[in-house]
Design an enzyme around this catalytic site. Structure first.
Site, PDB file in Angstrom:
ATOM      1  N   GLU A   1      -5.966  -5.609  -2.394  1.00 37.77           N
ATOM      2  CA  GLU A   1      -5.539  -4.481  -1.575  1.00 37.77           C
ATOM      3  C   GLU A   1      -6.032  -4.648  -0.142  1.00 37.77           C
ATOM      4  OE1 GLU A   1      -5.868  -1.238  -5.248  1.00 37.77           O
ATOM      5  OE2 GLU A   1      -7.396  -1.314  -3.685  1.00 37.77           O
TER       6      GLU A   1
ATOM      7  N   GLU B   1       2.929   1.179  -7.213  1.00 37.63           N
ATOM      8  CA  GLU B   1       2.380   0.510  -8.396  1.00 37.63           C
ATOM      9  C   GLU B   1       1.415   1.458  -9.080  1.00 37.63           C
ATOM     10  OE1 GLU B   1      -0.761  -3.073  -9.364  1.00 37.63           O
ATOM     11  OE2 GLU B   1       0.797  -3.455  -7.872  1.00 37.63           O
TER      12      GLU B   1
END
Length: 656
Positions: free
Chosen positions: A397, A589
């Site tokens: 991330e 997601e």
């Protein structure tokens, strides 16, 4: 003869009564309860100014939520900078009244059971207008709004502009400041109106809603993430038959494709510039047999050893030769204030430092991406590879590794700043000297620890150091380092994957989102306090590189965590709306594997905002598989719910 006597001196006149002292008057009526005592000194006046600012921000936040609800739930065509005149006009027209351009408002003769001739009511007159109120039998009601069908998006849309309240103000977090920091006493309004409305709908009603609502809606691709441990540390496919069995099941459910993690620590694990793609070659050949699209996640971080999801899969570290370099030079890793080194990923401080056998941190990423492109160029030519996701930081991330489990972090700790390796510290000192305050060339001394709460740290508490001159300087530098790393890495990535859809993952750091400082977001690199939009500068960089933004979705279980001031829905909608306003493609997601229908229902409503007048929706959704997917068997109910979810995402909600 009587004559008037003239007074001989002023003292002979009667003394006039003493005028009342205005400052001593006691307010009467409503004023006695609402008017605060006048400030007596400069300090009190400053406090009163701050209270006035907070009241004004609170008023603006309420107005913003009202306008947002009217747009999203009622499809009111309110302009971007709507005021109360626009709201009154829209409500009047909805009630059947006629509102002309100059504000003249009157009731048409056909409205109501009786016809009465009455002069038009001008908006300039100081009169109250009694609007017609619809009864419960009105065709426009909350149930009909929830069931309004989503039509196909047109080729050209006018973007829905946000209401500008103030730079970076979050309506949810504003309430916490007005409440004096005690978020437990406030009932916050969820920033996701779709999710909020579903809280009051029974489970069977939601299922029926989905069956009827999503037939013919936009087609959203659904991808399933393959388990991380299907390739071992020697880059070998562990169990091809188990992989094929799982792919058959996914194909039967009509999943569009899969997400495959390609690990830097496996492919280049043993020696620099020695790339081994054998296991991935075998896996991609199997995927082609099933005619799956697949996304590639180029992972530059480690995996395992953190206890997440109860994972017992084989841990995947950074390349062994990198760890050996780290023993001699531990500053290549992110470092916290206590000097602990986090080997989850490389520090961004070495992006331009040749400390990895003559290469910089950016160069090793570039070489890895170029090797992948050369190895699988045929798949790109065939169009089999749908997109390539770039791991930007911790867990893949775009963030600092500010809350590592291996250092004892437990939710909802605020985490710690990760800028204490010597390369980032040198950069901070240089930035402080350029700013003219060399003493600022250090990290905060009062930012707490991994498991601290905002009110326990002077830097993050209300009116804390995060909002003074030094705090603003440091936070701008800290998030600026993240932005520079993103810009430089994506510039190199575009050279390798020209014309390919690139994806960057934005984390969901939703705890302490309703506090004033947003402490957990600050330590992760997102300068997003109550009075600043910390995601806009990052999204602007992503927009410039034309990437797809994938936002992590945490589901409903974190919506009402009052103790941690959490609001995952508010954070998700802030990032999504900001990205859409910049023209970015948005995907999502699931952050956790989900097997319940309620979670599926919320995902569908999030992916397809049915009352969005611009008909914007997600580009695709990634479904997270269980870590033990090859060892467990789903029951028929789970398969039914998953199949129905995929049908809804595809626009065909017919039940099994």
């Amino acid at each position: 003869m009587n004559s008037k006597q003239t007074p001989s001196s002023d003292s002979d006149y009667p003394a006039p009564p003493n005028p009342p002292n205005p400052s001593q008057r006691r307010p009467r009526g409503f004023a006695s309860a609402s008017s605060p005592p006048p400030p007596t000194n400069r300090k009190e006046r400053e406090k009163e100014k701050e209270r006035t600012k907070l009241r004004e921000r609170h008023r603006r936040a309420i107005t913003s939520r009202m306008l947002s609800g009217l747009r999203q739930h009622g499809n009111f065509p309110l302009p971007a900078r709507a005021d109360m005149n626009d709201v009154l006009a829209a409500l009047a027209r909805e009630a059947g009244w006629v509102v002309e351009a100059d504000g003249t408002t009157y009731r048409p003769a056909s409205l109501g059971h009786t016809v009465a001739v009455q002069p038009p009511i001008s908006a300039s007159n100081n009169q109250l207008v009694n609007f017609a109120v619809k009864s419960a039998e009105s065709p426009i009601s909350s149930s009909s709004l929830r069931s309004c069908p989503v039509t196909k998006a047109q080729d050209v849309h006018t973007p829905l502009m946000p209401v500008e309240v103030e730079d970076g103000l979050s309506s949810a977090s504003l309430d916490s400041v007005v409440a004096g920091g005690n978020a437990k006493r406030m009932k916050y309004v969820n920033a996701d109106p779709t999710m909020e409305s579903l809280d009051h709908v029974a489970h069977d009603q939601i299922s029926t809603l989905h069956e009827d609502q999503f037939i013919g809606t936009e087609y959203i691709n659904v991808f399933a993430t393959l388990p991380m441990g299907i390739i071992n540390n020697y880059c070998e496919l562990i169990d091809p038959e188990a992989v094929k069995q799982e792919l058959r099941q996914l194909k039967a459910l009509n999943v569009d494709g899969v997400v495959v993690y390609c690990w830097w620590g496996i492919v280049e694990g043993w020696a620099p510039r020695k790339y081994n793609w054998s296991g991935y070659n075998d896996l991609f050949m199997i995927l082609k047999e099933f005619h799956f699209k697949f996304q590639i996640m180029l992972a530059f971080h480690d995996y395992g050893g953190n206890g997440l999801n109860g994972s017992m899969e084989m841990p995947i570290s950074l390349p062994k030769w990198v760890l050996e370099i780290g023993k001699e030079n531990p500053d290549i890793f992110f470092t916290d204030r206590e000097g602990r080194r986090n080997t989850e990923c490389l520090s961004w401080g070495i992006d331009r430092e040749r400390v990895l056998n003559g290469r910089t941190g950016l160069e090793v990423c570039f070489d890895f991406m170029r090797s992948f492109r050369m190895e699988f160029d045929a798949l790109f030519e065939e169009g089999t590879i749908y997109a390539v996701e770039i791991g930007m930081g911790a867990s893949g991330e775009l963030r600092y590794p500010s809350f590592p489990h291996k250092f004892g972090w437990i939710y909802p700790g605020i985490g710690e700043f990760q800028c204490y390796d010597r390369y980032m510290q040198q950069n901070l000192r240089n930035a402080a000297k350029l700013r003219g305050h060399a003493i600022w060339g250090r990290g905060p001394d009062s930012a707490g620890y991994y498991n601290s709460r905002p009110h326990e740290a002077e830097f993050f508490c209300d009116k804390g150091e995060y909002d003074n001159y030094y705090g603003r300087f440091f936070l701008k530098w800290y998030t600026g380092y993240l932005i520079n790393h993103t810009d430089q890495l994506l510039s190199l990535t575009r050279l390798v994957f020209e014309g390919i859809q690139l994806v960057v993952k934005i984390p969901s750091i939703y705890w302490w989102y309703k506090s004033a400082s947003h402490a957990a977001e600050l330590t992760a690199g997102f300068y997003n306090p109550i009075n600043r939009d910390g995601y806009a500068p990052i999204l602007e960089v992503l927009s410039r590189h034309g990437v797809t933004v994938k936002i992590m979705y945490c589901g409903p279980h974190s919506q009402d965590d009052g103790e941690a001031c959490a609001d995952s829905g508010g954070l998700f909608w802030q990032v999504m709306r900001s990205g859409q306003d910049l023209g970015l493609t948005i995907a999502a997601e699931a952050s956790l594997s989900c097997h319940d229908s309620d979670m599926y229902d919320r995902i569908v409503d999030m992916a397809k905002a049915r009352c969005d007048p611009d008909h914007r929706h997600l580009a695709f959704f990634t479904y997270l598989q269980s870590p033990h997917i090859f060892m467990e068997q789903r029951d028929d109910l789970q398969l039914t719910e998953l199949g129905n979810f995929i049908r809804c995402m595809h626009g065909d909600a017919t039940q099994f």
